[in-house]
Write a protein that holds these residues in place. Structure first.
Motif, PDB file in Angstrom:
ATOM      1  N   ASN A  10       0.784  -1.084  -0.082  1.00 16.67           N
ATOM      2  CA  ASN A  10      -0.033   0.074  -0.109  1.00 16.67           C
ATOM      3  C   ASN A  10       0.873   1.249  -0.143  1.00 16.67           C
ATOM      4  O   ASN A  10       0.524   2.283  -0.588  1.00 16.67           O
ATOM      5  CB  ASN A  10      -0.845   0.081   1.183  1.00 16.67           C
ATOM      6  N   ILE A  11       1.813   1.416   0.570  1.00 16.03           N
ATOM      7  CA  ILE A  11       2.994   2.490   0.598  1.00 16.03           C
ATOM      8  C   ILE A  11       3.505   2.633  -0.645  1.00 16.03           C
ATOM      9  O   ILE A  11       3.566   3.521  -1.285  1.00 16.03           O
ATOM     10  CB  ILE A  11       4.007   2.147   1.669  1.00 16.03           C
ATOM     11  N   SER A  60       0.768   4.236  -2.722  1.00 13.84           N
ATOM     12  CA  SER A  60       0.046   5.394  -2.077  1.00 13.84           C
ATOM     13  C   SER A  60      -0.056   6.551  -3.033  1.00 13.84           C
ATOM     14  O   SER A  60      -0.937   7.304  -2.893  1.00 13.84           O
ATOM     15  CB  SER A  60       1.023   5.791  -0.816  1.00 13.84           C
ATOM     16  N   LEU A  84      -3.756   6.482  -4.395  1.00 13.69           N
ATOM     17  CA  LEU A  84      -4.691   6.652  -3.267  1.00 13.69           C
ATOM     18  C   LEU A  84      -5.250   8.126  -3.234  1.00 13.69           C
ATOM     19  O   LEU A  84      -4.568   9.046  -2.974  1.00 13.69           O
ATOM     20  CB  LEU A  84      -4.359   6.321  -1.831  1.00 13.69           C
ATOM     21  N   LEU A 134      -5.602   7.395   2.139  1.00 16.55           N
ATOM     22  CA  LEU A 134      -4.232   7.874   2.606  1.00 16.55           C
ATOM     23  C   LEU A 134      -4.351   7.895   4.436  1.00 16.55           C
ATOM     24  O   LEU A 134      -3.369   7.304   4.773  1.00 16.55           O
ATOM     25  CB  LEU A 134      -3.658   9.268   2.253  1.00 16.55           C
ATOM     26  N   LEU A 168      -4.470   4.498   5.697  1.00 17.08           N
ATOM     27  CA  LEU A 168      -2.941   4.008   5.739  1.00 17.08           C
ATOM     28  C   LEU A 168      -2.574   4.574   7.054  1.00 17.08           C
ATOM     29  O   LEU A 168      -1.905   3.680   7.694  1.00 17.08           O
ATOM     30  CB  LEU A 168      -2.413   4.226   4.762  1.00 17.08           C
ATOM     31  N   GLN A 218       7.343   8.253  -2.785  1.00 16.08           N
ATOM     32  CA  GLN A 218       6.297   8.063  -1.920  1.00 16.08           C
ATOM     33  C   GLN A 218       6.847   8.299  -0.163  1.00 16.08           C
ATOM     34  O   GLN A 218       5.771   8.859   0.460  1.00 16.08           O
ATOM     35  CB  GLN A 218       5.925   6.606  -1.947  1.00 16.08           C
ATOM     36  N   LEU A 262       3.994  10.863   1.663  1.00 14.52           N
ATOM     37  CA  LEU A 262       3.700  10.420   3.102  1.00 14.52           C
ATOM     38  C   LEU A 262       3.756  11.268   4.196  1.00 14.52           C
ATOM     39  O   LEU A 262       3.163  11.213   5.051  1.00 14.52           O
ATOM     40  CB  LEU A 262       3.824   8.870   2.988  1.00 14.52           C
TER      41      LEU A 262
END
Length: 419
Positions: free
Chosen positions: A317-318, A321, A324, A329, A332, A369, A373
């Motif tokens: 998922n990361i 991301s 997303l 997010l 997550l 990413q 994030l």
């Protein structure tokens, strides 16, 4: 009574490496004589003493005799009649069985030994020059921890090769079941130290070559021969990829927790379950389950285990991301417990970067990413949750409804930050 500097200090000085610790060996002494000179006894299994002023360790010369399987199955004999050569003969590798008389060491601990100053009955200097890891005597087989130590030294001195006779001896020890008798504390101690070396992949290559990896970490061992998915360079298998990820973590100076997470994150790809093969769909959940077994077996510390579980479960998922939306997010971040443990989340992102860059041709690629994030977390964490909670309460919300209001506010903050 005569004192020598032994082991790693002499080895590292001869290699031109920094010397951090001094280990001293005392020949011809008794415990009573050491105490009379002010030394403090600290050894439980054999006589070791702390120097009254420097607090460095001084061990009495000793021999060891195998009495039972495993690491603890030894009878120790320490007495004034044990010679220097007898003590050096019980050591693991020739490069660690070189001694320098204490009078050749300056008061500040520095020394510059000439070859004639050194006691080197097992030709450790020759093996240093020839970049060889070779066992001292056949007594090596009596302690299975030495297999792990050889593998760890291979990771530290990554241009050294394990001598063929030492490789053969380690294979014999594995076949005889000696590795099965290792205690969890020693396995974790050596594995964790090896993970922090210059090229950790070499530790696993050596363990795999002698068969020890299949005993200690079968979940890792079976990754070799498993093809990578088509989008992930299928020309290299998962075991090779894993080693590249580990070495990337070392190159990026990652912490032990990150390096262990890198080792554990793809365990699920070694499964034969048809719903996961051949594209490894859903391997993250299986990886998280398998690593718990590894952590239980070797008593991995809780904080290291928890980071590894987050990375194993969420690395896919990361990686994705960027696809997303704001709501996904925030979910997550919540699953990663990033609001309560932002430092751990940052380490999880570093482990994922190591995974992404541990592929042929990707070694120098950016990993956007990670920064994205971290920015998303900063935006969501900036929400004044107390104020949101009060406003929700004033509107009549209670319990889970208050949590939902905070969740929505964080999604709105992420949307606003994205512009």
């Amino acid at each position: 009574m005569k004192t020598y500097l032994v082991g790693g200090a002499v080895r590292d000085r001869l290699l031109g490496r920094p010397v951090s610790d001094h280990d001293w060996l005392v020949v011809g002494a008794t415990p009573e004589a050491m105490v009379a000179q002010g030394f403090l006894p600290v050894g439980r299994d054999f006589p070791v003493f702390l120097h009254p002023s420097t607090r460095e360790e001084y061990a009495l010369a000793r021999t060891e005799r195998k009495s039972a399987p495993g690491y603890r199955g030894f009878v120790i004999h320490a007495s004034p009649d044990v010679s220097l050569e007898q003590d050096l003969a019980r050591r693991d590798l020739t490069i660690n069985a070189i001694a320098l008389p204490a009078e050749r060491v300056a008061a500040d601990g520095s020394f510059d030994p000439a070859p004639t100053d050194l006691a080197d009955p097992f030709h450790g200097q020759r093996d240093l020059r020839e970049k060889r890891l070779r066992h001292v005597t056949d007594a090596f087989r009596e302690d299975p921890v030495r297999i792990l130590r050889v593998a760890r030294f291979a990771a530290r001195f990554d241009d050294f090769e394990v001598a063929p006779d030492t490789q053969a001896l380690m294979r014999e020890m594995v076949a005889a079941g000696e590795v099965d008798a290792l205690v969890p504390e020693r396995v974790w101690q050596e594995l964790s130290r090896g993970l922090m070396e210059t090229r950790p992949s070499r530790m696993f290559e050596v363990l795999r070559a002698c068969g020890a990896l299949a005993v200690l970490l079968p979940e890792v061992d079976r990754l070799w021969g498993v093809p990578q998915p088509a989008q992930h360079h299928p020309e290299i298998d998962t075991g090779v990829h894993l080693m590249m990820v580990l070495d990337t973590s070392a190159r990026l100076a990652a912490s032990l927790a990150v390096r262990f997470a890198c080792l554990m994150h793809d365990l699920g790809k070694g499964t034969t379950e048809p719903e996961i093969l051949p594209r490894h769909i859903g391997h993250e959940k299986r990886s998280a389950e398998l690593l718990q077994s590894v952590c239980d077996r070797w008593r991995v510390p809780v904080d290291i285990r928890e980071l590894a579980e987050v990375v194993a479960r969420e690395h896919g998922n990361i990686h994705r991301s960027g696809e997303l939306d704001a709501a996904a997010l925030v979910r997550l971040l919540e699953r990663c417990d990033a609001f309560r443990k932002p430092a751990r989340f940052a380490e999880a992102l570093l482990a994922c970067e190591c995974d992404a860059r541990g592929r042929l041709g990707f070694e120098q690629r950016d990993y956007p990413q990670r920064e994205r994030l971290l920015s998303v977390l900063a935006a969501a964490a900036a929400v004044a949750t107390d104020a949101v909670a009060r406003q929700a309460q004033q509107a009549g919300a209670t319990g889970p409804r208050i949590g939902e209001a905070i969740h929505r506010a964080r999604i709105d903050a992420v949307k606003a930050a994205a512009g």
